[in-house]
Write a protein that holds these residues in place. Structure first.
Motif, mmCIF file in Angstrom:
data_model
loop_
_atom_site.group_PDB
_atom_site.id
_atom_site.type_symbol
_atom_site.label_atom_id
_atom_site.label_comp_id
_atom_site.label_asym_id
_atom_site.label_seq_id
_atom_site.Cartn_x
_atom_site.Cartn_y
_atom_site.Cartn_z
ATOM 1 N N LEU A 1 0.804 -1.217 0.000
ATOM 2 C CA LEU A 1 0.000 0.000 0.000
ATOM 3 C C LEU A 1 0.838 1.268 0.000
ATOM 4 C CD1 LEU A 1 -2.739 -1.031 2.588
ATOM 5 C CD2 LEU A 1 -3.019 -0.828 0.116
ATOM 6 N N LEU A 2 2.076 1.189 0.487
ATOM 7 C CA LEU A 2 2.907 2.379 0.607
ATOM 8 C C LEU A 2 3.340 2.937 -0.750
ATOM 9 C CD1 LEU A 2 5.115 1.206 3.588
ATOM 10 C CD2 LEU A 2 3.192 2.799 3.663
ATOM 11 N N GLY A 3 3.249 2.119 -1.797
ATOM 12 C CA GLY A 3 3.619 2.577 -3.126
ATOM 13 C C GLY A 3 2.427 2.863 -4.018
ATOM 14 N N GLU A 4 1.206 2.758 -3.469
ATOM 15 C CA GLU A 4 0.001 2.897 -4.274
ATOM 16 C C GLU A 4 -0.769 4.166 -3.917
ATOM 17 O OE1 GLU A 4 -2.276 -0.639 -3.732
ATOM 18 O OE2 GLU A 4 -0.783 -1.945 -4.648
ATOM 19 N N LEU A 5 -1.398 4.737 -4.932
ATOM 20 C CA LEU A 5 -2.194 5.954 -4.747
ATOM 21 C C LEU A 5 -3.648 5.716 -5.128
ATOM 22 C CD1 LEU A 5 0.074 8.793 -6.179
ATOM 23 C CD2 LEU A 5 -0.802 8.674 -3.855
ATOM 24 N N ALA A 6 -4.556 6.119 -4.244
ATOM 25 C CA ALA A 6 -5.999 6.148 -4.533
ATOM 26 C C ALA A 6 -6.521 4.795 -5.006
ATOM 27 C CB ALA A 6 -6.312 7.244 -5.558
ATOM 28 N N GLN A 7 -6.510 3.818 -4.088
ATOM 29 C CA GLN A 7 -6.956 2.469 -4.434
ATOM 30 C C GLN A 7 -8.435 2.432 -4.821
ATOM 31 O OE1 GLN A 7 -5.307 3.280 -1.686
ATOM 32 N NE2 GLN A 7 -3.343 2.227 -1.826
ATOM 33 N N GLN A 8 -9.291 3.027 -3.999
ATOM 34 C CA GLN A 8 -10.725 2.987 -4.270
ATOM 35 C C GLN A 8 -11.061 3.671 -5.585
ATOM 36 O OE1 GLN A 8 -13.306 5.416 -1.769
ATOM 37 N NE2 GLN A 8 -14.865 3.819 -1.749
ATOM 38 N N PHE A 9 -10.475 4.824 -5.832
ATOM 39 C CA PHE A 9 -10.726 5.562 -7.070
ATOM 40 C C PHE A 9 -10.300 4.727 -8.273
ATOM 41 C CE2 PHE A 9 -9.848 8.533 -10.463
ATOM 42 C CZ PHE A 9 -10.834 9.504 -10.340
ATOM 43 N N GLY A 10 -9.118 4.096 -8.185
ATOM 44 C CA GLY A 10 -8.624 3.278 -9.291
ATOM 45 C C GLY A 10 -9.555 2.136 -9.624
ATOM 46 N N HIS A 11 -10.009 1.420 -8.594
ATOM 47 C CA HIS A 11 -10.951 0.316 -8.824
ATOM 48 C C HIS A 11 -12.258 0.823 -9.420
ATOM 49 C CE1 HIS A 11 -8.908 -3.179 -7.174
ATOM 50 N NE2 HIS A 11 -8.520 -2.473 -6.123
ATOM 51 N N ALA A 12 -12.762 1.947 -8.898
ATOM 52 C CA ALA A 12 -14.073 2.436 -9.295
ATOM 53 C C ALA A 12 -14.133 2.903 -10.741
ATOM 54 C CB ALA A 12 -14.507 3.573 -8.366
ATOM 55 N N ILE A 13 -12.986 3.340 -11.308
ATOM 56 C CA ILE A 13 -13.000 3.821 -12.697
ATOM 57 C C ILE A 13 -12.590 2.725 -13.682
ATOM 58 C CG2 ILE A 13 -12.578 6.206 -12.043
ATOM 59 C CD1 ILE A 13 -9.656 5.833 -12.929
ATOM 60 N N GLY A 14 -12.360 1.506 -13.190
ATOM 61 C CA GLY A 14 -12.097 0.396 -14.098
ATOM 62 C C GLY A 14 -10.705 -0.180 -14.050
ATOM 63 N N ASN A 15 -9.796 0.402 -13.250
ATOM 64 C CA ASN A 15 -8.457 -0.187 -13.125
ATOM 65 C C ASN A 15 -8.529 -1.480 -12.314
ATOM 66 O OD1 ASN A 15 -7.621 2.101 -14.405
ATOM 67 N ND2 ASN A 15 -6.397 2.904 -12.725
ATOM 68 N N TYR A 16 -7.521 -2.333 -12.498
ATOM 69 C CA TYR A 16 -7.440 -3.539 -11.689
ATOM 70 C C TYR A 16 -6.595 -3.300 -10.438
ATOM 71 C CZ TYR A 16 -9.784 -6.321 -15.204
ATOM 72 O OH TYR A 16 -10.724 -6.824 -16.061
ATOM 73 N N GLY A 17 -6.149 -2.096 -10.279
ATOM 74 C CA GLY A 17 -5.379 -1.737 -9.093
ATOM 75 C C GLY A 17 -5.638 -0.288 -8.754
ATOM 76 N N SER A 18 -4.694 0.333 -8.074
ATOM 77 C CA SER A 18 -4.836 1.720 -7.659
ATOM 78 C C SER A 18 -4.780 2.655 -8.874
ATOM 79 C CB SER A 18 -3.714 2.081 -6.681
ATOM 80 O OG SER A 18 -2.456 1.866 -7.285
#
Length: 326
Positions: free
Chosen positions: A253-270
């Motif tokens: 998690l320390l290297g990831e930005l905006a996990q929820q936003f990423g999932h919600a717009i269609g990404n498979y990750g952050s």
């Protein structure tokens, strides 16, 4: 009888999310995602909150609704360290943007050794020429400004506008399908946008388009601040070091930005990842392989800025490895 003088507290304690609401719905991360931010004590003259640096204005233009402002001086709210985290309470949304914005400002002031100043508001004549500028005492934050998957700093209004939207992806993770995602509840998005405003106050020319590196630097520096602010959250650090067995170059998690936003717009990750990404074909996380040609070929500010983010994060990991080598 002698009267005991009670000193004003140095800090105000306010509940918020270390990342975003989605991690509080996950058994592995729920124990550290709800945390208390310690922000400088401010005697609020108005509800909102409206402090020395920040003014939260909760108007939703799409519905024409003004949400009642939170009163952080309310004795019951003070006693409970602010409102408890809630996706459905607009007053907690106001508290969240204020707490993270002030945390980001305080970290900048500690690093710079001086107060933060917002860039002045430019005044134009009828022909569009700049004739004067005006001091801007407070940055405005609008938690529910737009109904779209976006949040941005507006240098003309000296304000940050946060959006909200329904999750559009089948791969929503812990987000309820078609549930509403609020960008004002993401620590990373708030810290990112406040950093844009702070940088604009430091150097207004960095927001110009005369060089592809200026906007890329803006995006990179804003991501770097949001990423490294996580390292000030003790429980987050303990959890992620234990989970990765000390290997911070693996997915964490320390290297990831905006996990929820990423999932919600269609990404498979952050939304963005400093050290890797999810392969859309295998659905597995893979570390990023540096490509020397990226600086020549990538001109979009976020993509170009990612080069600097990756370089800084890699340098940090190398320092970390040397210090824990024994």
């Amino acid at each position: 009888m002698a009267v005991t003088k009670i000193e004003k507290p140095n800090h105000r304690r306010l509940w918020g999310y270390a990342f975003d609401p989605s991690l509080s719905n996950n058994a592995d991360t729920a124990n550290f995602n709800n945390l208390i931010f310690k922000v400088r004590w401010d005697d609020y003259k108005e509800k909102g909150p409206v402090g020395e640096y920040i003014e939260v204005v909760d108007f939703d233009p799409a519905s024409g609704c003004f949400y009642p402002p939170v009163d952080l001086n309310n004795i019951h709210i003070v006693a409970k360290d602010g409102l408890m985290p809630s996706e459905s309470n607009p007053q907690f949304h106001q508290q969240m943007v204020y707490a993270v914005a002030m945390t980001t400002i305080q970290n900048f002031e500690k690093a710079l050794g001086r107060w933060i100043m917002w860039s002045p508001k430019l005044i134009y004549d009828k022909n569009g020429n700049i004739i004067d500028d005006a001091y801007v005492p407070k940055l405005r934050l609008y938690p529910h400004a737009i109904r779209e998957a976006n949040a941005f700093y507006n240098p003309n209004k000296k304000a940050i506008l946060f959006g909200y939207f329904p999750a559009i992806s089948e791969n929503t993770g812990t987000q309820l399908p078609e549930g509403i995602v609020f960008t004002c509840l993401s620590h990373d998005i708030i810290a990112h946008e406040v950093t844009h405003a702070i940088l604009d106050g430091i150097n207004t020319k960095l927001i110009d388009h005369y060089n592809p590196d200026t906007l890329a630097f803006h995006e990179a520096f804003a991501d770097i601040v949001a990423l490294f602010q996580h390292f000030s959250f003790e429980e987050v650090i303990k959890n992620q070091i234990a989970k990765t067995r000390g290997d911070l170059k693996s997915q964490n998690l320390l290297g990831e930005l905006a996990q929820q936003f990423g999932h919600a717009i269609g990404n498979y990750g952050s939304l963005r990842d400093a050290i890797g990404k999810i392969n859309p074909e295998t659905k597995k996380w893979e570390p990023t392989t540096p490509n020397p040609d990226d600086y020549l070929n990538k001109t979009e500010p976020h993509d170009r800025g990612a080069i600097l983010v990756a370089a800084i994060f890699e340098a940090f990991i190398q320092i970390y490895k040397r210090r824990v080598a024994d």
